[in-house]
Design an enzyme around this catalytic site. Structure first.
Site, PDB file in Angstrom:
ATOM      1  N   GLU A   1       0.730  -1.239  -0.068  1.00  0.00           N
ATOM      2  CA  GLU A   1      -0.011  -0.092   0.059  1.00  0.00           C
ATOM      3  C   GLU A   1       0.822   1.269   0.038  1.00  0.00           C
ATOM      4  O   GLU A   1       0.440   2.124  -0.712  1.00  0.00           O
ATOM      5  CB  GLU A   1      -0.966   0.085   1.349  1.00  0.00           C
ATOM      6  CG  GLU A   1      -1.979  -1.098   1.135  1.00  0.00           C
ATOM      7  CD  GLU A   1      -1.566  -2.523   1.325  1.00  0.00           C
ATOM      8  OE1 GLU A   1      -0.468  -2.581   1.989  1.00  0.00           O
ATOM      9  OE2 GLU A   1      -2.338  -3.367   1.413  1.00  0.00           O
TER      10      GLU A   1
ATOM     11  N   PHE B   1      -6.649  -0.593   4.963  1.00  0.00           N
ATOM     12  CA  PHE B   1      -5.382  -0.726   4.314  1.00  0.00           C
ATOM     13  C   PHE B   1      -5.067   0.704   3.290  1.00  0.00           C
ATOM     14  O   PHE B   1      -3.954   0.953   2.732  1.00  0.00           O
ATOM     15  CB  PHE B   1      -5.146  -1.818   3.278  1.00  0.00           C
ATOM     16  CG  PHE B   1      -5.376  -3.094   4.078  1.00  0.00           C
ATOM     17  CD1 PHE B   1      -4.853  -3.308   5.359  1.00  0.00           C
ATOM     18  CD2 PHE B   1      -6.392  -3.858   3.475  1.00  0.00           C
ATOM     19  CE1 PHE B   1      -5.268  -4.460   5.961  1.00  0.00           C
ATOM     20  CE2 PHE B   1      -6.647  -5.241   4.292  1.00  0.00           C
ATOM     21  CZ  PHE B   1      -6.050  -5.468   5.509  1.00  0.00           C
TER      22      PHE B   1
ATOM     23  N   ARG C   1     -19.075  -2.695   0.216  1.00  0.00           N
ATOM     24  CA  ARG C   1     -18.967  -3.256  -1.193  1.00  0.00           C
ATOM     25  C   ARG C   1     -19.954  -4.320  -1.628  1.00  0.00           C
ATOM     26  O   ARG C   1     -20.771  -4.591  -0.864  1.00  0.00           O
ATOM     27  CB  ARG C   1     -17.727  -4.080  -1.268  1.00  0.00           C
ATOM     28  CG  ARG C   1     -17.506  -5.253  -0.278  1.00  0.00           C
ATOM     29  CD  ARG C   1     -15.977  -5.708  -0.444  1.00  0.00           C
ATOM     30  NE  ARG C   1     -15.984  -6.854   0.437  1.00  0.00           N
ATOM     31  CZ  ARG C   1     -15.859  -8.146   0.307  1.00  0.00           C
ATOM     32  NH1 ARG C   1     -16.248  -8.756  -1.102  1.00  0.00           N
ATOM     33  NH2 ARG C   1     -15.466  -9.206   1.102  1.00  0.00           N
TER      34      ARG C   1
END
Lengths: 266, 338
Positions: free
Chosen positions: B62, B87, B170
């Site tokens: 990341e 993240f 999501r």
């Protein structure tokens, strides 16, 4: 091949200009300029084409080298450099987004190679096959994990126009890098990460020039690892235990340093 | 305007974010899509299929992904960076500050699975991501509630000159708002009028706040509901104006009560001199836990419909006991407030 005597002189002019910038503050990032002078001189006075290429100074503390090199080559208005590190100066001592003459400089270490990979990726996406990205790194920041994330990314994407120049001066804030965390063997590490590696005496401008030529010709991302000293060029003047990261420079020592460098350039 | 039927079950839509990004990228060729090894989970398998040459696997790295996005934005690309909220924010915080926010670059950080929507435990639950992002200069912070809002927010954030953090659930996303709903980067929306109290909320808690308000309304307590998807910059005008007309304010957010929407509202109320009682519902300055299902966590950590009713009722209701929210049974493909 560039004129090596000129590159050597440029390195000492970088040292002298860095000395002038650091001197009024009586301490600062002079050790970085002493160790990396030949590396910066070899890129700036060699393959770098300012209109086409990007320069990334990953450790922002080295911005003094980039300022000095750019000023010596007329790429930067040198008039402002006497305000380096002072209050309200546009030439901050640690590189920021305001730093002139470079595409990117990072005061938070270990981030520059990522930015360089981003520039190289952008050039790839845009079909700019001629543009090169030079990323100046230092060995202390090899302790940051992000460097290796970027190394893997660049190798995976085969960013051939990315050239890293690593100043391996064995210096970080707490002392010699080798006494803090073992980052060696650097050549083997970079090779294992998929890079072409050229290890040289970082004060030998001939060796650096050859390595840069090979790194540019390489069909992978490539790194020139220069083994250097933070006292180089002023060994006789600086004490043996001079702090390579943040050197103390009392006026008498600064004067002696001036005389030494000016004599060599005369 | 959502239905007035308490405990409404809302239809759901699959992958509205992924579809909205493809639509934006069709119109804007500068859009690039970066993935941190969570491509399908971030709905960008759709982008990868549509624009493979503009899709970049950054891998499980990341810090590097954030710096790449910064460099690409400097060159005129429009990078959308995708991973889970944890993240996207807590792990590469220094990179976000130095490589994106300080140079004020138009990078869009998309953090999925906000707050307790992940049953994956503290490592996967972004409970302080809004607080972290809100504290960073130049950053815009958005938390969207439904598929309509997602579809409108994606093109809306595209032209924000600086960085944006967008957090969203999501996969299967409820459809709360009708086609007349307009997402705005500047204005919060008053979804329900009411003079007794106001609930200021956003994201996944909007449906629960509406259900709570509607239940209280049938029990004689008129409660306003304000949807504030943009946490930074918060719509001070709407928050203060509504707060001045009610007896109490309750904030409800899928996030820690420290530093997020509740804190933003508290700052507005204090600075605007609105002397009204405030209660912040959210994760009460604690870590949550791993579980099998997210709805269990929302209830356990005090973010259910009943929790909202209890908070509002205790501040603004009569001395009678608060009404009891019915327990919905959500079927597959439907979304019911918790």
């Amino acid at each position: 091949m560039p004129d090596l005597a000129e590159i050597s002189a440029l390195a000492d002019r970088i040292r002298l200009r860095a000395l002038r910038m650091v001197e009024p503050l009586q301490f600062g990032y002079l050790g970085q300029a002493l160790s990396a002078a030949e590396l910066y001189a070899s890129v700036y006075g060699g393959p770098l084409r300012p209109a086409h290429d990007d320069v990334v100074v990953s450790p922002g503390h080295y911005i003094v080298c980039a300022y000095a090199a750019a000023a010596e080559l007329g790429m930067l208005d040198a008039a402002g450099l006497d305000t380096y590190g002072q209050d309200d100066s546009e030439f901050e001592a640690i590189g920021t987004d305001r730093s002139q003459g470079v595409s990117l400089s990072c005061g938070s270490l270990g981030q520059g190679l990522t930015g360089a990979a981003g520039f190289a990726l952008s050039n790839r996406l845009r079909g700019k096959t001629d543009a090169r990205t030079f990323a100046f790194l230092s060995d202390g920041e090899m302790e940051e994990g992000q460097v290796w994330e970027a190394a893997m990314f660049a190798a995976h994407w085969r960013l051939t126009n990315l050239v890293a120049v690593l100043d391996a001066n064995d210096s970080q804030v707490d002392g010699p890098v080798s006494s803090i965390t073992t980052v060696e063997p650097l050549p083997e590490k970079w090779r294992a990460f998929g890079w072409d590696v050229y290890e040289v005496d970082g004060h030998n401008v001939g060796a650096i020039a050859t390595a840069l030529d090979q790194a540019i010709a390489s069909d992978r991302p490539a790194i020139v690892i220069g083994r250097t000293s933070t006292r180089h060029g002023l060994d006789a003047i600086l004490p043996d235990d001079a702090d390579g990261h943040f050197i103390k420079l009392p006026p008498a020592m600064a004067l002696a340093a001036h005389e030494e460098l000016e004599a060599r350039l005369a | 305007m959502p239905s007035a039927n308490p405990m409404t079950r809302y239809p759901t839509v699959l992958k509205p974010y992924g579809r909205a990004l493809v639509e934006l990228a069709t119109a804007r060729e500068e859009v690039l899509c970066l993935s941190g090894d969570l491509t399908r989970q971030c709905e960008i398998d759709l982008f990868q299929g549509a624009f493979p040459s503009r899709f970049i696997h950054a891998g499980m790295a990341e810090a590097n992904m954030i710096g790449l996005a910064g460099a690409l934005a400097r060159r005129g690309h429009m990078p959308f960076v995708h991973t889970f909220g944890v993240f996207a924010t807590r792990r590469p915080l220094d990179q976000i500050v130095n490589a994106i926010a300080y140079p004020n670059l138009p990078v869009r950080l998309i953090g999925f699975m906000p707050g307790l929507s992940s049953p994956g435990g503290p490592s996967h639950q972004a409970i302080e991501d809004v607080a972290l992002m809100r504290a960073i200069p130049n950053m815009t912070v958005v938390d969207v509630a439904d598929a309509t809002e997602i579809g409108q927010a994606v093109p809306a954030i595209a032209d924000v000159p600086g960085p944006v953090y967008l957090r969203l659930k999501r996969g299967e996303i409820p459809l709360l708002f009708g086609q007349t709903h307009r997402f705005s980067l500047d204005r919060a929306q008053i979804l329900r009028e009411g003079g007794a109290a106001a609930i200021v909320t956003n994201g996944m808690i909007v449906a629960s706040a509406l259900a709570a308000a509607d239940i209280m309304s049938t029990h004689g307590l008129a409660v306003a509901v304000v949807n504030a998807p943009v946490v930074k910059p918060i719509d001070r005008r709407t928050v203060a104006a509504v707060a001045r007309t009610v007896g109490a304010v309750v904030t409800a957010e899928n996030h820690s009560i420290v530093g997020g929407l509740g804190s933003a509202v508290a700052e507005v109320l204090a600075e605007e001199g609105v002397g009204v009682r405030l209660r912040r519902l959210g994760i009460q300055d604690t870590f949550a836990e791993g579980a099998r299902r997210a709805p269990f966590l929302f209830k356990k950590y005090g973010l259910g419909v009943q929790d909202i009713i209890d908070a509002v009722w205790s501040l603004a209701g009569p001395s009678t006991p608060p009404p009891i929210a019915p327990v919905p049974e959500s079927e597959r493909g439907e979304y019911a407030p918790v």
